[in-house]
Write a protein that holds these residues in place. Structure first.
Motif, PDB file in Angstrom:
ATOM      1  N   SER A 154     -43.843  -5.789 -78.176  1.00 38.12           N
ATOM      2  CA  SER A 154     -45.058  -6.427 -78.689  1.00 38.12           C
ATOM      3  C   SER A 154     -45.268  -7.803 -78.053  1.00 38.12           C
ATOM      4  CB  SER A 154     -45.019  -6.542 -80.211  1.00 38.12           C
ATOM      5  OG  SER A 154     -43.956  -7.388 -80.607  1.00 38.12           O
ATOM      6  N   GLY A 155     -44.183  -8.511 -77.775  1.00 37.06           N
ATOM      7  CA  GLY A 155     -44.297  -9.816 -77.133  1.00 37.06           C
ATOM      8  C   GLY A 155     -44.865  -9.712 -75.723  1.00 37.06           C
ATOM      9  N   LEU A 156     -44.453  -8.678 -74.994  1.00 36.24           N
ATOM     10  CA  LEU A 156     -44.954  -8.493 -73.634  1.00 36.24           C
ATOM     11  C   LEU A 156     -46.416  -8.056 -73.652  1.00 36.24           C
ATOM     12  CD1 LEU A 156     -44.390  -8.657 -70.653  1.00 36.24           C
ATOM     13  CD2 LEU A 156     -43.381  -6.374 -70.751  1.00 36.24           C
ATOM     14  N   ILE A 157     -46.760  -7.202 -74.593  1.00 39.87           N
ATOM     15  CA  ILE A 157     -48.170  -6.804 -74.735  1.00 39.87           C
ATOM     16  C   ILE A 157     -49.019  -8.033 -75.038  1.00 39.87           C
ATOM     17  CG2 ILE A 157     -49.822  -5.528 -76.171  1.00 39.87           C
ATOM     18  CD1 ILE A 157     -47.703  -3.280 -76.359  1.00 39.87           C
ATOM     19  N   ASP A 158     -48.545  -8.863 -75.980  1.00 41.85           N
ATOM     20  CA  ASP A 158     -49.276 -10.094 -76.314  1.00 41.85           C
ATOM     21  C   ASP A 158     -49.430 -10.994 -75.089  1.00 41.85           C
ATOM     22  OD1 ASP A 158     -49.522  -9.304 -78.955  1.00 41.85           O
ATOM     23  OD2 ASP A 158     -47.881 -10.584 -79.678  1.00 41.85           O
ATOM     24  N   GLN A 159     -48.377 -11.124 -74.308  1.00 40.27           N
ATOM     25  CA  GLN A 159     -48.430 -11.978 -73.123  1.00 40.27           C
ATOM     26  C   GLN A 159     -49.437 -11.441 -72.105  1.00 40.27           C
ATOM     27  OE1 GLN A 159     -47.003 -14.983 -72.683  1.00 40.27           O
ATOM     28  NE2 GLN A 159     -48.115 -15.107 -70.756  1.00 40.27           N
ATOM     29  N   LEU A 160     -49.442 -10.138 -71.906  1.00 44.40           N
ATOM     30  CA  LEU A 160     -50.395  -9.537 -70.967  1.00 44.40           C
ATOM     31  C   LEU A 160     -51.833  -9.716 -71.460  1.00 44.40           C
ATOM     32  CD1 LEU A 160     -48.469  -6.299 -69.960  1.00 44.40           C
ATOM     33  CD2 LEU A 160     -48.841  -8.346 -68.557  1.00 44.40           C
ATOM     34  N   GLU A 161     -52.022  -9.581 -72.777  1.00 40.96           N
ATOM     35  CA  GLU A 161     -53.360  -9.799 -73.334  1.00 40.96           C
ATOM     36  C   GLU A 161     -53.769 -11.260 -73.155  1.00 40.96           C
ATOM     37  OE1 GLU A 161     -52.908  -8.318 -77.327  1.00 40.96           O
ATOM     38  OE2 GLU A 161     -53.605  -6.321 -76.753  1.00 40.96           O
ATOM     39  N   PHE A 162     -52.820 -12.174 -73.319  1.00 39.18           N
ATOM     40  CA  PHE A 162     -53.080 -13.592 -73.098  1.00 39.18           C
ATOM     41  C   PHE A 162     -53.507 -13.834 -71.651  1.00 39.18           C
ATOM     42  CE2 PHE A 162     -51.455 -17.736 -71.631  1.00 39.18           C
ATOM     43  CZ  PHE A 162     -52.266 -18.573 -72.391  1.00 39.18           C
ATOM     44  N   GLU A 163     -52.938 -13.080 -70.715  1.00 34.78           N
ATOM     45  CA  GLU A 163     -53.282 -13.200 -69.296  1.00 34.78           C
ATOM     46  C   GLU A 163     -54.641 -12.596 -68.980  1.00 34.78           C
ATOM     47  OE1 GLU A 163     -51.724 -14.674 -66.714  1.00 34.78           O
ATOM     48  OE2 GLU A 163     -50.103 -15.397 -67.972  1.00 34.78           O
ATOM     49  N   GLY A 164     -55.261 -11.915 -69.965  1.00 36.50           N
ATOM     50  CA  GLY A 164     -56.609 -11.385 -69.763  1.00 36.50           C
ATOM     51  C   GLY A 164     -56.704  -9.877 -69.686  1.00 36.50           C
ATOM     52  N   PHE A 165     -55.581  -9.180 -69.792  1.00 33.97           N
ATOM     53  CA  PHE A 165     -55.632  -7.726 -69.775  1.00 33.97           C
ATOM     54  C   PHE A 165     -56.141  -7.217 -71.115  1.00 33.97           C
ATOM     55  CE2 PHE A 165     -52.389  -8.630 -66.536  1.00 33.97           C
ATOM     56  CZ  PHE A 165     -52.869  -7.857 -65.492  1.00 33.97           C
ATOM     57  N   THR A 166     -56.821  -6.084 -71.101  1.00 37.21           N
ATOM     58  CA  THR A 166     -57.252  -5.464 -72.346  1.00 37.21           C
ATOM     59  C   THR A 166     -56.024  -4.890 -73.051  1.00 37.21           C
ATOM     60  OG1 THR A 166     -57.590  -3.272 -71.369  1.00 37.21           O
ATOM     61  CG2 THR A 166     -59.485  -4.813 -71.311  1.00 37.21           C
ATOM     62  N   THR A 167     -56.172  -4.563 -74.317  1.00 37.47           N
ATOM     63  CA  THR A 167     -55.058  -3.965 -75.059  1.00 37.47           C
ATOM     64  C   THR A 167     -54.625  -2.658 -74.399  1.00 37.47           C
ATOM     65  OG1 THR A 167     -55.872  -4.961 -77.097  1.00 37.47           O
ATOM     66  CG2 THR A 167     -54.334  -3.120 -77.333  1.00 37.47           C
ATOM     67  N   GLU A 168     -55.592  -1.874 -73.949  1.00 39.58           N
ATOM     68  CA  GLU A 168     -55.282  -0.608 -73.285  1.00 39.58           C
ATOM     69  C   GLU A 168     -54.499  -0.839 -71.991  1.00 39.58           C
ATOM     70  OE1 GLU A 168     -57.587   3.184 -71.209  1.00 39.58           O
ATOM     71  OE2 GLU A 168     -58.755   1.692 -72.297  1.00 39.58           O
ATOM     72  N   GLU A 169     -54.933  -1.798 -71.186  1.00 35.89           N
ATOM     73  CA  GLU A 169     -54.246  -2.098 -69.934  1.00 35.89           C
ATOM     74  C   GLU A 169     -52.843  -2.644 -70.197  1.00 35.89           C
ATOM     75  OE1 GLU A 169     -58.341  -3.320 -67.520  1.00 35.89           O
ATOM     76  OE2 GLU A 169     -57.086  -4.876 -68.429  1.00 35.89           O
ATOM     77  N   ALA A 170     -52.730  -3.542 -71.178  1.00 37.22           N
ATOM     78  CA  ALA A 170     -51.432  -4.139 -71.495  1.00 37.22           C
ATOM     79  C   ALA A 170     -50.455  -3.078 -71.995  1.00 37.22           C
ATOM     80  CB  ALA A 170     -51.606  -5.241 -72.539  1.00 37.22           C
ATOM     81  N   THR A 171     -50.925  -2.205 -72.858  1.00 37.76           N
ATOM     82  CA  THR A 171     -50.071  -1.136 -73.385  1.00 37.76           C
ATOM     83  C   THR A 171     -49.631  -0.204 -72.271  1.00 37.76           C
ATOM     84  OG1 THR A 171     -51.216  -1.274 -75.515  1.00 37.76           O
ATOM     85  CG2 THR A 171     -49.941   0.717 -75.098  1.00 37.76           C
TER      86      THR A 171
END
Length: 179
Positions: A154-171
């Motif tokens: 979940s921390g990595l998903i949050d970080q990727l979303e913070f970088e601008g990725f969508t939830t789908e892309e981050a997941t």
């Protein structure tokens, strides 16, 4: 007392400056190529003019004139290829340069291009006119983060979303790296 994440602006991150230096030196070393291309274009233009002059000297028969007319009609029916402004071309080129160096989200790349001085319109145009698999970019960025530090899923998903990725892309990115 809860500890909140302090979000640094992207331009205060070390990798942004490292990337800027690399891109700058890459651009400086690429100037020789532009000169060569310009020289080649000039040579090609001269050759094309001399070939055109030779073709005019050929005696035209009624058959030749008729064939040329048919060819002209076909050319007129084809839609004109859209042209880019020089700023748009440069933004596309810079976007591709950045993607060769590291992974970006669509929004992150637009922000980076704006940081480089491109307008939002030019940056958005560039990102919309390059071929990128944003899910694979998320996977690459996820791997970059795991190479630097340990993360929970979940921390990595949050970080990727913070970088601008969508939830789908981050997941997708986190799934791809096996976390």
């Amino acid at each position: 007392m809860s500890k909140e994440k302090v979000k640094k602006p992207f331009y205060k991150k070390w990798w942004v400056w490292a990337l800027a230096v690399i891109v700058f030196f890459g651009a400086v070393s690429g100037e020789d190529e532009v000169v060569e291309t310009t020289t080649d274009s000039t040579t090609q233009s001269v050759d094309a003019e001399s070939e055109a002059a030779e073709e005019v000297a050929v005696e035209e028969t009624p058959e030749t004139v008729e064939e040329e007319t048919v060819e002209e009609e076909v050319v007129e029916e084809e839609p004109a290829e859209p042209t880019m402004s020089l700023a748009q071309e440069n933004a596309v080129r810079k976007a591709n340069d950045y993607l060769k160096f590291t992974a970006f989200s669509k929004n992150g790349l637009i922000d980076q291009l704006e940081f480089e001085g491109f307008s939002n319109e030019e940056a958005t145009f560039a990102v919309d006119n390059i071929v990128v698999d944003w899910k694979e970019q998320a996977a690459s960025k996820a791997q970059d983060y795991l190479d630097l530090s340990a993360f929970s899923r979940s921390g990595l998903i949050d970080q990727l979303e913070f970088e601008g990725f969508t939830t789908e892309e981050a997941t997708y990115g986190v799934d791809k790296v096996g976390l």
